[in-house]
Motif scaffolding. Structure first.
Motif, PDB file in Angstrom:
ATOM      1  N   ASP A 167      -0.735  -2.824  -4.225  1.00  0.00           N
ATOM      2  CA  ASP A 167      -1.059  -1.396  -4.164  1.00  0.00           C
ATOM      3  C   ASP A 167       0.203  -0.556  -3.987  1.00  0.00           C
TER       4      ASP A 167
ATOM      5  N   HIS B  30      -3.908  -3.823   2.151  1.00  0.00           N
ATOM      6  CA  HIS B  30      -5.230  -3.374   1.711  1.00  0.00           C
ATOM      7  C   HIS B  30      -5.977  -2.516   2.714  1.00  0.00           C
TER       8      HIS B  30
ATOM      9  N   ASN C  70      -5.294  -4.613  -5.614  1.00  0.00           N
ATOM     10  CA  ASN C  70      -6.466  -4.248  -6.415  1.00  0.00           C
ATOM     11  C   ASN C  70      -6.239  -2.949  -7.195  1.00  0.00           C
ATOM     12  N   HIS C  71      -5.474  -2.006  -6.630  1.00  0.00           N
ATOM     13  CA  HIS C  71      -5.260  -0.747  -7.343  1.00  0.00           C
ATOM     14  C   HIS C  71      -4.413  -0.930  -8.597  1.00  0.00           C
TER      15      HIS C  71
ATOM     16  N   ASP D 112       0.811  -1.223   0.000  1.00  0.00           N
ATOM     17  CA  ASP D 112       0.000   0.000   0.000  1.00  0.00           C
ATOM     18  C   ASP D 112       0.846   1.275   0.000  1.00  0.00           C
TER      19      ASP D 112
ATOM     20  N   HIS E 235      -2.965  -9.755  -1.304  1.00  0.00           N
ATOM     21  CA  HIS E 235      -3.192  -8.354  -0.924  1.00  0.00           C
ATOM     22  C   HIS E 235      -4.374  -8.156   0.032  1.00  0.00           C
TER      23      HIS E 235
END
Ligand SMILES: [Fe+2]
Length: 395
Positions: free
Chosen positions: A178, A334, A213-214, A150, A299
């Motif tokens: 991320d 996440h 996910n990003h 992240d 993640h």
């Protein structure tokens, strides 16, 4: 009137000269051939490693390497009999290596000036410094791996975390997703984290990449493997180092596939089911069953998250398999909150460790235990360190 016309012409001439001189840096043809990013290491295995770098001009490239003083071996990349050429991105898998051994290497690129059907004109050649790496070693008694997640392109924060690492003890660096917020320009990935990683460690210590996910978002999301090469060109894979069998999974997006943000362009439900089938096979494999420890990296967490669609699906699909396979530890991101969830009899029979944008996780591995701790850059309160002894947690 005549004087005015002369003045106007003079001003126009000056403007033209200024524009010409401003345009002078455009003489790219004279720019020297350079390695612009990398080399960095990915996809660590016992008998192979992947080396990635970029040049400012199109080249043919190779890796010179050896296990002694001389770099007497050469690795290339070829597809269907054709050596990769005329590229600015260079990805070479160095294989046929011995487990647990130190190698030295440098990367070399030769410019292609003109690519004709019966003759290619070459230009100059550029080479990196000589670096070293170790192949994975299932026999290794002791090692450390670190996990960050992240980062969302905040290379300054990442740098602060890397500054505190004693690299001599660390064998692997996990990027747990991320690392950027979306992917639309190549510079995002270099400026956001990859250049910092390369300068700090990644020319010698391999990256273990876990997709967040990003990183599925943006025009270049489908080109992510060009930058972060993974084993078998998949975002789910496994490998062993020391007593640990590492399982890497791709938890995909957090919302339903039909959510309007994805514009009808994602199919993560089926992808997560496909990974469950792969995981079912992997937990039954010898490298998994015979390892001292099994550690899964993905993640979005199965527990301790926001309970959105993607998290619910991996909890239903993957968590029973992680339990069945005797996985002792999952490391996720996440949530942006450093968290530890201890094993629970009817749910996660494994520890869940979650890192945050300003805290990294360090795991020290011995034959006896996994010692898990968090390190923060800003003094935030962190979960207590914990250990997972082998004799208690083994299947
Ligand atoms: Fe995320």
């Amino acid at each position: 009137m005549q004087q005015l016309r002369v003045t106007v012409l003079f001003v126009l001439h000056c403007l033209l000269m200024t524009a010409t001189s401003l345009a002078a840096p455009e003489v790219k043809k004279c720019e020297e051939l350079q390695i612009t990013h990398g080399p960095y290491l990915t996809s660590p295995r016992g008998t192979s490693i992947t080396i990635v770098w970029f040049t400012n001009k199109k080249c043919v490239s190779w890796v010179e390497y050896g296990d002694g003083e001389t770099l007497s071996s050469k690795a290339i990349s070829a597809q269907d009999g054709l050596i990769d050429a005329d590229n600015t991105r260079h990805v070479i898998i160095v294989d046929g290596l011995a487990p647990g051994k130190a190698y030295r290497y440098r990367v070399v690129s030769k410019e292609i000036l003109k690519f004709g059907p019966y003759h290619v004109d070459y230009g100059t050649t550029v080479a990196s410094d000589v670096f070293s790496f170790h192949t994975c070693d299932p026999q290794k008694d002791k090692f450390t791996f670190d996990v960050v997640s992240d980062i969302h392109g905040n290379a300054t924060n990442l740098q602060k975390m890397l500054d505190g690492i004693a690299w001599s003890d660390v064998d692997l660096m996990v990027l747990d997703g991320d690392m950027i917020s979306h992917f639309e320009q190549p510079e995002q990935i270099f400026d956001g984290f990859l250049d910092v990683c390369t300068a700090g460690f990644a020319h010698c210590k391999p990256l273990v990449y876990v997709r967040g996910n990003h990183e599925t978002r943006g025009l270049l999301a489908r080109r992510l493997p060009d930058f972060l090469s993974t084993p078998e060109q998949r975002f789910y894979y496994s490998f062993n180092q020391g007593g640990v069998h590492f399982i890497v999974l791709d938890s995909g997006e957090d919302k339903e596939d039909s959510s309007k943000e994805y514009s009808g362009l994602v199919a993560f439900d089926a992808y997560r089911r496909k990974q469950a089938d792969w995981l079912r096979e992997d937990i039954r494999s010898d490298p998994c069953r015979t390892a001292d420890f099994r550690v899964a990296l993905f993640h979005m967490p199965t527990y301790g998250g926001n309970d959105w669609h993607g998290e619910r699906q991996i909890r239903e699909l993957w968590s029973p398999l992680l339990n069945e396979g005797g996985v002792q530890l999952t490391i996720c991101g996440h949530t942006h909150k450093a968290t530890h969830i201890a094993p629970q009899t009817d749910a996660n029979r494994y520890d869940v460790a979650i890192c945050s944008p300003d805290s990294m996780i360090q795991v020290q591995v011995t034959r006896e235990c996994l010692a898990v701790s968090w390190k923060a850059v800003n003094g935030n309160k962190l979960p207590s360190s914990f250990t997972i002894p082998r004799n208690i947690s083994q299947k």
